[in-house]
Design a protein around this motif. Structure first.
Motif, PDB file in Angstrom:
ATOM      1  N   ALA A   1      27.953  -6.890 -13.493  1.00 41.66           N
ATOM      2  CA  ALA A   1      27.253  -6.528 -14.732  1.00 41.66           C
ATOM      3  C   ALA A   1      25.750  -6.750 -14.622  1.00 41.66           C
ATOM      4  N   SER A   2      25.347  -7.914 -14.120  1.00 41.18           N
ATOM      5  CA  SER A   2      23.907  -8.181 -14.020  1.00 41.18           C
ATOM      6  C   SER A   2      23.252  -7.324 -12.943  1.00 41.18           C
ATOM      7  N   ARG A   3      23.999  -7.019 -11.885  1.00 39.17           N
ATOM      8  CA  ARG A   3      23.444  -6.181 -10.822  1.00 39.17           C
ATOM      9  C   ARG A   3      23.220  -4.755 -11.330  1.00 39.17           C
ATOM     10  N   LEU A   4      24.149  -4.241 -12.120  1.00 39.86           N
ATOM     11  CA  LEU A   4      23.978  -2.910 -12.691  1.00 39.86           C
ATOM     12  C   LEU A   4      22.762  -2.875 -13.616  1.00 39.86           C
ATOM     13  N   LEU A   5      22.574  -3.935 -14.398  1.00 42.51           N
ATOM     14  CA  LEU A   5      21.383  -4.023 -15.258  1.00 42.51           C
ATOM     15  C   LEU A   5      20.095  -4.011 -14.429  1.00 42.51           C
ATOM     16  N   GLU A   6      20.104  -4.720 -13.297  1.00 38.82           N
ATOM     17  CA  GLU A   6      18.924  -4.724 -12.421  1.00 38.82           C
ATOM     18  C   GLU A   6      18.619  -3.319 -11.914  1.00 38.82           C
ATOM     19  N   HIS A   7      19.664  -2.609 -11.483  1.00 38.31           N
ATOM     20  CA  HIS A   7      19.463  -1.233 -10.999  1.00 38.31           C
ATOM     21  C   HIS A   7      18.913  -0.346 -12.109  1.00 38.31           C
ATOM     22  N   ASN A   8      19.459  -0.467 -13.305  1.00 49.06           N
ATOM     23  CA  ASN A   8      19.053   0.417 -14.405  1.00 49.06           C
ATOM     24  C   ASN A   8      17.750   0.009 -15.079  1.00 49.06           C
ATOM     25  N   SER A   9      17.245  -1.182 -14.781  1.00 50.65           N
ATOM     26  CA  SER A   9      15.957  -1.587 -15.348  1.00 50.65           C
ATOM     27  C   SER A   9      14.809  -1.363 -14.367  1.00 50.65           C
ATOM     28  N   GLY A  10      15.112  -0.802 -13.198  1.00 47.08           N
ATOM     29  CA  GLY A  10      14.068  -0.481 -12.232  1.00 47.08           C
ATOM     30  C   GLY A  10      13.651  -1.634 -11.340  1.00 47.08           C
ATOM     31  N   LYS A  11      14.427  -2.710 -11.301  1.00 49.29           N
ATOM     32  CA  LYS A  11      14.061  -3.878 -10.485  1.00 49.29           C
ATOM     33  C   LYS A  11      14.421  -3.718  -9.011  1.00 49.29           C
ATOM     34  N   THR A  12      15.203  -2.680  -8.690  1.00 50.35           N
ATOM     35  CA  THR A  12      15.594  -2.440  -7.301  1.00 50.35           C
ATOM     36  C   THR A  12      14.828  -1.233  -6.789  1.00 50.35           C
ATOM     37  N   LYS A  13      13.957  -1.475  -5.829  1.00 48.11           N
ATOM     38  CA  LYS A  13      13.043  -0.449  -5.330  1.00 48.11           C
ATOM     39  C   LYS A  13      13.765   0.825  -4.879  1.00 48.11           C
ATOM     40  N   SER A  14      14.869   0.655  -4.159  1.00 46.32           N
ATOM     41  CA  SER A  14      15.543   1.821  -3.589  1.00 46.32           C
ATOM     42  C   SER A  14      16.293   2.671  -4.615  1.00 46.32           C
ATOM     43  N   THR A  15      16.504   2.151  -5.820  1.00 45.33           N
ATOM     44  CA  THR A  15      17.263   2.921  -6.813  1.00 45.33           C
ATOM     45  C   THR A  15      16.456   3.287  -8.054  1.00 45.33           C
ATOM     46  N   LYS A  16      15.261   2.756  -8.206  1.00 41.97           N
ATOM     47  CA  LYS A  16      14.556   2.938  -9.476  1.00 41.97           C
ATOM     48  C   LYS A  16      14.134   4.377  -9.761  1.00 41.97           C
TER      49      LYS A  16
END
Length: 85
Positions: A24-39
């Motif tokens: 859950a928290s990892r998905l939030l990180e991806h969707n909030s732009g905190k992961t460079k490769s997915t933002k």
């Protein structure tokens, strides 16, 4: 528990494979732009995951998902899950 997961971009359908101890928290990180490769491809949806007792097992499964055979496995799993809805 540790998890290997597959996300799908709602922008262009690309898939991202990773591992974590909290989906859950990892998905939030991806969707909030905190992961460079997915933002650049937000929003993401969780389309598949598996759970493991150790981080090493999760990492090994992630490596498999990134192979040609693993990508085909994921494609078939997602197709089967969608046909069951």
């Amino acid at each position: 528990m540790f998890y290997t997961y597959v996300l799908k971009s709602e922008v262009d359908g690309r898939r991202y494979k990773g591992h974590t101890d909290n989906i859950a928290s990892r998905l939030l990180e991806h969707n909030s732009g905190k992961t460079k490769s997915t933002k650049g491809y937000i929003p993401w949806e969780l389309v598949y995951f598996e759970s493991f007792k150790t981080r090493e097992e999760a990492i090994e499964r992630e490596r498999f998902f990134k192979t040609g055979v693993g990508r085909e496995f994921i494609k078939n799993k997602i197709k089967a899950n969608n046909s069951n809805k």
